[in-house]
Motif scaffolding. Structure first.
Motif: not given
Length: 497
Positions: A240-258
């Motif tokens: 995992x490189x980044x965990x971005x939280x979107x407050x408006x929707x309450x969801x996460x976007x997790x960036x992953x290197x394989x």
């Protein structure tokens, strides 16, 4: 995005426990594990030319019925037999029972050394250090300076990498129990005089435990299989490189290197992290305030190296592990993996020992040594300790484990409290679990219990339980301490300012 998807960082006991229980509830999960081949985290089992060994040794025992049932649901009794514990201290070529048996300890030291130890003890009792502030002073007051040097100083300093004069006396008071030298002296001279009726066994020193026949990784590999069978995803080599939280929707976007060098993203409703707390803070977006980053940078870890040596089975020692109280060697503890399970060694004529070294990556020489240098060191020290002949060692393998032990230094609790407060307020669907995820020196069952409570919170959609209130017996006490900072801590040293 799959509705309700939970992204889980780390496939150790905490991460896989969370994944398994969420899948049982019909919740979609994806587990992201940076190791390219193995699950289990620090509880994984490494395989080398048919030999199996742990990153340390891992007993399976818990006072929590929920934890015991979890394990039993994954392995059959045949795959998960009961073992009788045996561990001792090695000092000057002689073995001493652990926990210490005072009369035996005095006798094994020899009469001259025993007399000197007794004299040192009597002096400490007659002229104690007033208001002992550190580990050395506390132990010296209770056992004398000479026994402190024999049975306490060397191993403690090897494991934690700091002088006993810099470790809090409070830790000694919590940790050292069940050894009464005064009663031992009476027992040695008048066998009936030093007896104490109904003496309790130290509660943390278990006489028996369960152990998977192919090592702890066997259980966690089975857990990962079950997660996949229930529709969950377990990705290896996924960092995992980044965990971005979107407050408006309450969801996460997790960036992953394989492992193949590609990048991808995962959209999730919740994140469970067992990644080192210091690293997690750097992954979060929006970035936490500088005060939180500064607190994270002040968290420290003790790193770990195991050198597995394959040796002709000449009956070196029958223990599961021994503690090495010898300042002449750097090894701190030695595991006998064939004693844990005969199936850990594929050849009946060979056995496998794990020599454990504790270090700070980048701060001392051990971590910077090449594998060849570490193998040579382990071979030499194994022979120096009288446990084998050089010609009996046929092979060796090195495994490094960064951030194996969270360090409890003078300011760690305050730093963890700062981080925890900010993360809970800003990221309501971020859940911390496990040893490194909470910067708590957890046992395996302790880490699992924190994950179980995180699952209850995710299913409820709010924090109905506080995982920080899991105590050192892996039991959860709603009314217990834990509202301030890092609570429910297992006993480890805290350094003093």
């Amino acid at each position: 995005m799959a509705a309700g998807l939970t992204a889980i960082i780390g496939a150790g006991p905490a991460g896989l426990t969370a994944a398994y229980l969420l899948c049982q509830r019909g919740r979609p999960v994806v587990v992201l594990e940076s190791h390219p081949d193995l699950v289990g985290g620090i509880c994984r089992t490494v395989c080398y030319k048919g030999f199996r060994f742990d990153i340390g040794g891992h007993r399976f025992f818990s006072k929590s019925r929920e934890i015991e049932d979890f394990w039993s649901g994954l392995l059959s009794p045949e795959d998960f037999p009961l073992r009788r514990r045996m561990s001792r201290i090695l000092y000057r070529g002689r073995f001493f029972s652990y926990p210490l048996r005072a009369v035996e300890a005095l006798r094994n030291l020899g009469w001259m050394e025993s007399l000197l130890c007794v004299a040192s003890y009597l002096r400490a009792r007659l002229f104690p250090i007033r208001d002992p502030k550190n580990f050395e002073e506390w132990v010296t007051n209770h056992f004398g300076q000479r026994l402190f040097r024999v049975f306490f100083k060397t191993y403690t300093e090897k494991v934690w990498g700091t002088s006993c004069a810099e470790i809090s006396a409070d830790w000694a008071a919590q940790r050292i129990k069940g050894f009464d030298l005064g009663r031992a002296i009476l027992s040695a001279v008048f066998p009936w005089a030093g007896r104490k009726r109904g003496a309790d066994t130290v509660k943390t020193l278990l006489h028996a435990f369960r152990y998977p026949r192919l090592g702890p990784g066997m259980l966690w590999e089975r857990c990962a299989e079950r997660v996949r069978e229930m529709g969950g995803e377990v990705r290896l080599g996924a960092r995992v490189g980044e965990c971005r939280f979107e407050e408006e929707s309450g969801t996460w976007t997790v960036a992953v290197s394989h492992a193949d060098g590609t990048w991808g993203t995962i959209r999730a409703a919740a994140v469970v992290s067992s990644a080192p707390l210091r690293e997690l803070v750097g992954m979060l977006r929006p970035a936490p305030p500088e005060t939180v980053h500064a607190a994270a940078c002040r968290l420290h870890y003790r790193d770990f190296i195991v050198v597995a040596v394959m040796v002709k089975d000449c009956g070196g020692f029958p223990d599961h592990w021994i503690y090495v109280h010898d300042p002449a060697v750097q090894v701190g503890r030695i595991q006998n993996f064939k004693a844990w399970s005969p199936e850990m060694a594929p050849d009946s004529g060979l056995t496998c020992y794990g020599l454990e070294y504790f270090c700070f990556a980048g701060k001392d020489g051990l971590w910077g040594m090449t594998d060849g240098e570490l193998e040579a060191l382990a071979r030499r020290e194994f022979v120096e300790l009288g446990l084998a002949r050089a010609e009996d060692i046929v092979d060796a393998c090195v495994v490094r484990q960064a951030k194996a032990y969270p360090v409890y230094d003078a300011g760690y609790a305050e730093n963890v409290a700062v981080i925890r407060k900010e993360l809970e307020e800003r990221f309501p669907s971020l859940h911390l679990a496990g040893r490194n995820g909470m910067h708590k020196y957890n046992n395996q069952d302790h880490s699992m219990m924190t994950a179980m409570l995180c699952v209850e919170n995710i299913v409820a959609g709010r924090r109905i339980h506080d995982p920080w209130k899991v105590n050192e017996d892996a039991e959860y006490h709603e009314g217990g301490p834990g509202n301030g900072g890092a609570s429910g801590l297992r006993s480890v040293p805290e350094t003093i300012a």
